[in-house]
Write a protein that holds these residues in place. Structure first.
Motif: not given
Length: 692
Positions: A261-276
């Motif tokens: 929804k915020f146009s973040v396409e980095n494949k690692y970002a979702a893992l980072y937010i998930c851990g958080w």
């Protein structure tokens, strides 16, 4: 309206909270001198006069804020108006500089950008910048400048983000709240904050992820400030962990959906937010998530060890385990990912629950090996307040009159603590909640007053008395709260009568140490009466906290005994307590029966057993027996024991001080050497007294 700074804002918010407040109380709460407060009040009155409103009135002891002026200030602080008149102090400017460098990554920042928003001269900015650079040195973060890129941050991306998260947590868990962050977004960002918060809340609801109100607020602010950086390549972080389990979690699905929804396409970002997110979301023991087995196994170990060390046998074990799971799952991920842990109540929890804190700390020692690092005291105190809420007396009181609604956005542990604290202070009142802030607008029941653990300007607009309380209150804080509620916020508090009492004493006697007199009078007047109804001092059994010396005697110590079975060992160990009518024989029967059903639950460390049962199983008084066998004997043919500490407890609280002292003893190798070498119970008892 004239310019306001942090000090003025703090004074005004206190006046909004308590429209009648003593000068001394205000000075103590804000750690300001009378001169500083007078200067602030003069500035405030000039602004109120400009608006045609009544000024703050001082009667020599108390400041009084008129209702019309109070409503004006509530409106002022609830809108964007406050940001147009605000000027930052040095501490806020330093934080603002870091936020600009962090948030505007990839943008060109010149000196003029900083001067314009900070509203200071170039020399002041350069001095502020040097101070920020000095503070960041310890984190190996540098502020660099070149003509092509302007000012920018240089350092490990993990550390840069960690520092940002730490700043958010420190502010949002303090009296400062989100003010500086809202001020920054007002000046620096086109993001519609409320709309973004709603999007995050909707996604969380869609994936059935539960955050308490304050954690949702923290996550939302962190995400706003991290968004410009989430498309950065940052593979180093992901090389440290195995993420296979995370791909299967709803937290990962949530992270992917939200970032799209915020146009973040980095494949690692979702893992980072998930851990958080895993480090923030409340666990649910009824959900069989991919990580359920490992988390539940650790919860079982913590629960069993706490029961062993505390001498408490919970009745509703499954209920308690579920509540413990809900807290420990996010704690596990905070420790796993080394996420910042800020507990503003840490010192107060340790101060108010020192014995329980010590027992919980000992409980968690085996878990530390899993993470290869010490568990921070802040995390231990979170667990302590959680266990405190579990063992609190939850008996309902007959209530007939006023209704109070409790607003607590801090989570399960704090909510349970404040609910029980308020019930005990005001047994005649009905309490609704605890609830989160937004829920108060949906309540249809009528209520008389609001108790909140976090000051929130929106609550004052409801035109009900609002009392800001700590989840853990000292005797003074409880006393003052009772006085405020009984007298009403518009009436003078008992502090005024206290000052009158001092004045009378001063007329008829020479006071050589006024500070000491104040301290003694306060302690005497505010402390609960510890005498019994006949006026004689309370005996050992009537004391609220019993130490080891209160529940142990040389008669209860047996050394170098020989037994033929573990069952016989338990009976022999308990014989002095039975003879002293501290426990009945049925108490030992229950311990043996429970051992057959649950295994050697009482073994707390190598060769050390702490057998105990529930009070209703035959405990008549609080007591402890120490028995040392001549050689170890195996319980159920498996677990050896040599040192038996038989505990009798009549409730879940009074013996905790003694247990904390016993835990400290058990940590001492010299203690067991002494027990093995001495043949005198008197010598052993004296050794223990000398130690504690």
């Amino acid at each position: 309206m004239q310019k306001i700074d942090q000090r003025t804002r703090q004074v005004l918010i206190k006046l909004i909270e308590k429209p009648v407040i003593s000068q001394k109380n205000l000075a103590n709460q804000l750690k300001l001198s009378k001169v500083q407060i007078d200067y602030v009040i003069t500035k405030v009155n000039e602004s109120l006069s400009d608006e045609g409103l009544p000024p703050v009135w001082f009667d020599g002891n108390y400041f009084h804020l008129a209702d019309t002026s109070r409503l004006f200030l509530v409106d002022f602080f609830s809108s964007d108006k406050v940001y147009r008149y605000y000027e930052m102090d040095i501490g806020e400017r330093k934080k603002y500089i870091y936020l600009m460098l962090f948030y505007h990554c990839g943008e060109y920042l010149s000196v003029n950008h900083f001067l314009e928003v900070l509203e200071v001269g170039k020399t002041t900015f350069i001095n502020d910048l040097k101070k920020v650079e000095k503070e960041l040195e310890a984190l190996a973060i540098k502020i660099k400048y070149d003509r092509r890129n302007g000012y920018y941050l240089s350092g490990d991306e993990a550390v840069l983000r960690y520092h940002l998260m730490k700043l958010v947590l420190e502010d949002l868990r303090s009296d400062n709240g989100s003010f500086l962050w809202d001020y920054f977004l007002f000046n620096e960002s086109a993001i519609e904050k409320e709309q973004m918060f709603q999007q995050i809340a909707a996604e969380l609801e869609h994936y059935s992820i539960v955050l308490v109100e304050n954690r949702l607020l923290e996550f939302s602010y962190m995400l706003i400030f991290l968004l410009p950086r989430l498309n950065k390549e940052w593979t180093e972080f992901y090389d440290r962990y195995s993420f296979q389990t995370f791909y299967q979690t709803k937290e990962y699905a949530f992270s992917q959906s939200l970032l799209e929804k915020f146009s973040v396409e980095n494949k690692y970002a979702a893992l980072y937010i998930c851990g958080w997110m895993l480090g923030m979301a409340i666990g649910n023991a009824d959900e069989r998530t991919p990580d359920y087995s490992i988390i539940n196994e650790l919860v079982e170990r913590i629960f069993d060890r706490f029961e062993q060390l505390s001498g408490i046998r919970f009745k509703e074990k499954s209920v308690v385990r579920k509540q413990l799971y809900s807290h420990f799952r996010p704690a596990y991920y905070r420790l796993f990912f080394h996420l910042p842990i800020i507990n503003p109540l840490n010192e107060k929890i340790i101060q108010e629950y020192p014995d329980l804190f010590q027992i919980v700390k000992e409980t968690m020692k085996p878990i530390e090996n899993l993470f290869g690092t010490l568990i921070p005291d802040e995390e231990i105190s979170f667990l302590t307040i959680h266990f405190a809420s579990l063992i609190n007396d939850n008996d309902e009181y007959q209530v007939k009159r006023k209704v109070g609604i409790i607003v607590c956005p801090n989570g399960i542990g704090s909510s349970a603590i404040i609910y029980n604290e308020l019930k005990n202070l005001f047994p005649e009142m009905i309490f609704i909640g605890p609830i989160e802030t937004n829920e108060i607008y949906q309540k249809k029941q009528d209520y008389d007053m609001i108790f909140t653990t976090v000051p929130n300007m929106r609550l004052f607009s409801l035109k009900k008395p609002v009392y800001t309380v700590n989840p853990i209150m000292s005797i003074d804080e409880k006393y003052n709260l009772v006085q405020e509620v009984q007298n009403g916020t518009r009436n003078l508090s008992n502090d005024y009568q206290f000052e009158e009492l001092l004045s009378i004493i001063g007329k008829h006697a020479k006071i050589s140490d006024e500070t000491g007199l104040r301290k003694e009078l306060t302690k005497h007047l505010r402390q609960p009466n510890v005498s019994n109804t006949k006026g004689r001092p309370a005996n050992k059994e009537e004391k609220t906290d019993l130490s080891l010396s209160d529940i142990l005697s040389p008669d209860f110590i047996q050394l170098n005994l020989s037994t033929n079975s573990w069952e016989e060992a338990f009976y022999v160990a308990a014989t002095p307590l039975i003879d002293a009518e501290i426990v009945s024989r049925r108490y030992i029967d229950k311990i043996i029966q429970t051992t057959y059903e649950e295994g050697p639950y009482m073994v707390i460390s190598h060769h050390v057993a702490l057998p105990h049962a529930r009070p209703e199983d035959g405990a008549k008084k609080v007591g402890l027996g120490i028995t040392v066998l001549d050689k170890p004997i195996k319980i159920l043919g498996q677990t050896p024991m040599k040192y038996i500490f038989t505990l009798a407890a009549v409730d879940n609280k009074r013996h905790l001080t003694a247990l904390a002292e016993l835990v400290s003893l058990i940590d001492q190798p010299d203690f067991f050497q002494m027990l093995d070498q001495t043949n005198s119970p008197e010598e052993a008892f004296q050794w223990i007294l000398d130690f504690i």
